[in-house]
Motif scaffolding. Sequence first.
Motif, PDB file in Angstrom:
ATOM      1  N   PHE A  83       0.831  -1.206   0.000  1.00 46.09           N
ATOM      2  CA  PHE A  83       0.000   0.000   0.000  1.00 46.09           C
ATOM      3  C   PHE A  83       0.870   1.261   0.000  1.00 46.09           C
ATOM      4  CE2 PHE A  83      -2.582   3.306   2.010  1.00 46.09           C
ATOM      5  CZ  PHE A  83      -3.802   3.164   1.355  1.00 46.09           C
ATOM      6  N   ILE A  84       1.895   1.301   0.855  1.00 43.86           N
ATOM      7  CA  ILE A  84       2.748   2.490   0.943  1.00 43.86           C
ATOM      8  C   ILE A  84       3.558   2.665  -0.345  1.00 43.86           C
ATOM      9  CG2 ILE A  84       4.770   3.462   2.115  1.00 43.86           C
ATOM     10  CD1 ILE A  84       3.588   2.344   4.738  1.00 43.86           C
ATOM     11  N   ASN A  85       4.123   1.586  -0.877  1.00 47.27           N
ATOM     12  CA  ASN A  85       4.891   1.694  -2.121  1.00 47.27           C
ATOM     13  C   ASN A  85       4.003   2.136  -3.289  1.00 47.27           C
ATOM     14  OD1 ASN A  85       7.168   0.883  -0.760  1.00 47.27           O
ATOM     15  ND2 ASN A  85       7.140  -1.209  -1.531  1.00 47.27           N
ATOM     16  N   PHE A  86       2.785   1.634  -3.329  1.00 52.30           N
ATOM     17  CA  PHE A  86       1.807   1.998  -4.359  1.00 52.30           C
ATOM     18  C   PHE A  86       1.512   3.498  -4.313  1.00 52.30           C
ATOM     19  CE2 PHE A  86      -2.583   2.688  -5.658  1.00 52.30           C
ATOM     20  CZ  PHE A  86      -2.769   1.888  -6.777  1.00 52.30           C
ATOM     21  N   HIS A  87       1.195   4.006  -3.124  1.00 51.87           N
ATOM     22  CA  HIS A  87       0.818   5.415  -3.001  1.00 51.87           C
ATOM     23  C   HIS A  87       2.019   6.351  -3.051  1.00 51.87           C
ATOM     24  CE1 HIS A  87      -3.515   5.420  -2.576  1.00 51.87           C
ATOM     25  NE2 HIS A  87      -3.404   4.277  -1.934  1.00 51.87           N
ATOM     26  N   GLN A  88       3.200   5.862  -2.633  1.00 54.30           N
ATOM     27  CA  GLN A  88       4.396   6.699  -2.761  1.00 54.30           C
ATOM     28  C   GLN A  88       4.714   6.929  -4.231  1.00 54.30           C
ATOM     29  OE1 GLN A  88       6.168   7.939   0.193  1.00 54.30           O
ATOM     30  NE2 GLN A  88       6.662   9.355  -1.465  1.00 54.30           N
ATOM     31  N   HIS A  89       4.523   5.888  -5.042  1.00 58.58           N
ATOM     32  CA  HIS A  89       4.742   6.033  -6.486  1.00 58.58           C
ATOM     33  C   HIS A  89       3.755   7.028  -7.089  1.00 58.58           C
ATOM     34  CE1 HIS A  89       5.872   4.925 -10.577  1.00 58.58           C
ATOM     35  NE2 HIS A  89       4.586   4.856 -10.869  1.00 58.58           N
ATOM     36  N   LEU A  90       2.491   6.935  -6.694  1.00 62.33           N
ATOM     37  CA  LEU A  90       1.488   7.865  -7.219  1.00 62.33           C
ATOM     38  C   LEU A  90       1.778   9.295  -6.755  1.00 62.33           C
ATOM     39  CD1 LEU A  90      -1.896   5.908  -6.924  1.00 62.33           C
ATOM     40  CD2 LEU A  90      -0.576   6.427  -8.995  1.00 62.33           C
ATOM     41  N   LYS A  91       2.280   9.433  -5.539  1.00 67.78           N
ATOM     42  CA  LYS A  91       2.619  10.763  -5.033  1.00 67.78           C
ATOM     43  C   LYS A  91       3.756  11.367  -5.851  1.00 67.78           C
ATOM     44  CE  LYS A  91       3.598  13.050  -0.588  1.00 67.78           C
ATOM     45  NZ  LYS A  91       2.286  13.686  -0.385  1.00 67.78           N
ATOM     46  N   PHE A  92       4.766  10.557  -6.113  1.00 68.89           N
ATOM     47  CA  PHE A  92       5.873  11.003  -6.956  1.00 68.89           C
ATOM     48  C   PHE A  92       5.371  11.339  -8.350  1.00 68.89           C
ATOM     49  CE2 PHE A  92       8.548   9.423 -10.439  1.00 68.89           C
ATOM     50  CZ  PHE A  92       9.606  10.310 -10.371  1.00 68.89           C
ATOM     51  N   TYR A  93       4.487  10.484  -8.867  1.00 72.23           N
ATOM     52  CA  TYR A  93       4.001  10.695 -10.230  1.00 72.23           C
ATOM     53  C   TYR A  93       3.176  11.973 -10.334  1.00 72.23           C
ATOM     54  CZ  TYR A  93       2.397   9.557 -14.864  1.00 72.23           C
ATOM     55  OH  TYR A  93       2.161   9.610 -16.216  1.00 72.23           O
ATOM     56  N   ALA A  94       2.338  12.227  -9.341  1.00 76.80           N
ATOM     57  CA  ALA A  94       1.521  13.446  -9.355  1.00 76.80           C
ATOM     58  C   ALA A  94       2.395  14.687  -9.304  1.00 76.80           C
ATOM     59  CB  ALA A  94       0.545  13.438  -8.180  1.00 76.80           C
ATOM     60  N   SER A 105      -3.312  12.827 -15.310  1.00 75.92           N
ATOM     61  CA  SER A 105      -3.753  13.824 -14.335  1.00 75.92           C
ATOM     62  C   SER A 105      -4.748  13.266 -13.315  1.00 75.92           C
ATOM     63  CB  SER A 105      -4.373  15.026 -15.058  1.00 75.92           C
ATOM     64  OG  SER A 105      -5.459  14.630 -15.867  1.00 75.92           O
ATOM     65  N   THR A 106      -5.269  12.057 -13.531  1.00 76.21           N
ATOM     66  CA  THR A 106      -6.214  11.474 -12.567  1.00 76.21           C
ATOM     67  C   THR A 106      -5.681  10.206 -11.900  1.00 76.21           C
ATOM     68  OG1 THR A 106      -7.354  10.197 -14.310  1.00 76.21           O
ATOM     69  CG2 THR A 106      -8.211  12.396 -13.805  1.00 76.21           C
ATOM     70  N   ALA A 107      -4.449   9.812 -12.228  1.00 74.94           N
ATOM     71  CA  ALA A 107      -3.890   8.578 -11.661  1.00 74.94           C
ATOM     72  C   ALA A 107      -3.833   8.617 -10.135  1.00 74.94           C
ATOM     73  CB  ALA A 107      -2.497   8.323 -12.236  1.00 74.94           C
ATOM     74  N   HIS A 108      -3.660   9.808  -9.555  1.00 78.56           N
ATOM     75  CA  HIS A 108      -3.546   9.930  -8.096  1.00 78.56           C
ATOM     76  C   HIS A 108      -4.840   9.535  -7.383  1.00 78.56           C
ATOM     77  CE1 HIS A 108      -5.475  13.725  -9.225  1.00 78.56           C
ATOM     78  NE2 HIS A 108      -5.916  13.783  -7.992  1.00 78.56           N
ATOM     79  N   GLN A 109      -5.949   9.408  -8.128  1.00 77.32           N
ATOM     80  CA  GLN A 109      -7.217   9.034  -7.520  1.00 77.32           C
ATOM     81  C   GLN A 109      -7.334   7.516  -7.305  1.00 77.32           C
ATOM     82  OE1 GLN A 109     -10.330  10.707  -9.981  1.00 77.32           O
ATOM     83  NE2 GLN A 109      -9.503  12.780  -9.813  1.00 77.32           N
ATOM     84  N   LEU A 110      -6.437   6.757  -7.902  1.00 74.15           N
ATOM     85  CA  LEU A 110      -6.455   5.306  -7.719  1.00 74.15           C
ATOM     86  C   LEU A 110      -6.023   4.950  -6.298  1.00 74.15           C
ATOM     87  CD1 LEU A 110      -4.698   4.301 -11.062  1.00 74.15           C
ATOM     88  CD2 LEU A 110      -7.140   4.043 -10.535  1.00 74.15           C
ATOM     89  N   THR A 111      -6.511   3.830  -5.807  1.00 72.87           N
ATOM     90  CA  THR A 111      -6.057   3.359  -4.502  1.00 72.87           C
ATOM     91  C   THR A 111      -6.064   1.841  -4.500  1.00 72.87           C
ATOM     92  OG1 THR A 111      -6.279   3.641  -2.101  1.00 72.87           O
ATOM     93  CG2 THR A 111      -8.320   3.411  -3.372  1.00 72.87           C
ATOM     94  N   LEU A 112      -5.833   1.238  -3.338  1.00 70.84           N
ATOM     95  CA  LEU A 112      -5.590  -0.196  -3.271  1.00 70.84           C
ATOM     96  C   LEU A 112      -6.358  -0.826  -2.110  1.00 70.84           C
ATOM     97  CD1 LEU A 112      -3.753  -2.181  -4.849  1.00 70.84           C
ATOM     98  CD2 LEU A 112      -1.978  -1.767  -3.147  1.00 70.84           C
TER      99      LEU A 112
END
Length: 362
Positions: A83-94, A105-112
Amino acid sequence: MGTSHKIQSALFFIPDISGYTKFINETEINHSTHIITELLEIIISSNNLDLIVSEIEGDAVFFYKLGENVSIEEIIKQAENMFINFHQHLKFYASDRICQCGACSTAHQLTLKFVCHFGETTIRNIGKHVKLFGPDVTLAHRLLKNNVLGEDYLLITSNPKFSDKSQLPDWIELRKSVNNYKGIGMVSYNYFSLTPLKSRLVELSEQTIIKQFERPVSSSVVMKTALKKLHGIVTNFSLRPKWIFGLLYIKKPTGHLSTIGTKHLCIMPTTKMEFTITSQKLDEGEIQYVEQSNNIKWLAPLNIIFTMTRISEKKTKLSISINYKRNKLSGLYLDFPLRMMMYMVARISLLKLNNYMKHLPS
């Protein structure tokens, strides 16, 4: 692993990307599938329990592990890590993405979310594939449809190993629920939200402030195109040879979407220059995108600043500013022709791009 008709105890573990269907259906297919692929790779690489991948199911990974030697604490740690690695990647990507398309531009809305079920299975080889069979395999997948509110959680079917609450981390607020599944009956489970884990995400540093020198070489053209469309063309490296004067082709990392820090090599008739994407600033009606090269030491850092400014919904001004360190080595006699050459490259490139944009479908 050979075919086994023997019934074996197993842990079934399914991380599932929430928001996948809407994301794929409503955004640009090439970038959305690329982003999902990256996220699935992160989930698989975050496997610290030696789980076996049975299948990749579009938006989910079906893991399993034979035997009964996995504790609740280990399962929670595994979910935390993914979960943390998934969201850290999205945070970096955003923060560092370049593309402004709907997918990026909407990838940050995904979650797990995760489903974990202890059960039994038999294993068979079908061609080169290992397949798991049994009612518990079916149940593990059916549990993805449940009564849990929210999009990020860990669901674990009731099991005696879950009785010792004192060993659970203090951030967990354990809840219980039950679902009636057709053909299976009533199934009870425990679950808790993973949202508190987002507080552990690492904050990213600010983008590099581009140092600007005196008297940059600049040129601009107003084009009949929307801001977002022009930005997409300017940042698309595969299209650069169509309009950058003197550019033969660009080598860039394959299989990756461009972000801050991405490098690419520009191949020209007599030389090659490596550029790094160093920053992108988004304001209302304006985008500033910067690439930097340090190949020519006596000009380094050489920054090419693309500034796109909205004039109207279908009209955008593009300015190219070549910003470099003026050095005594260049001298007055060398600096003048150098600046003229830079200006001609920028000016001709802008005119070529303007002509290219006119032939694109509106």
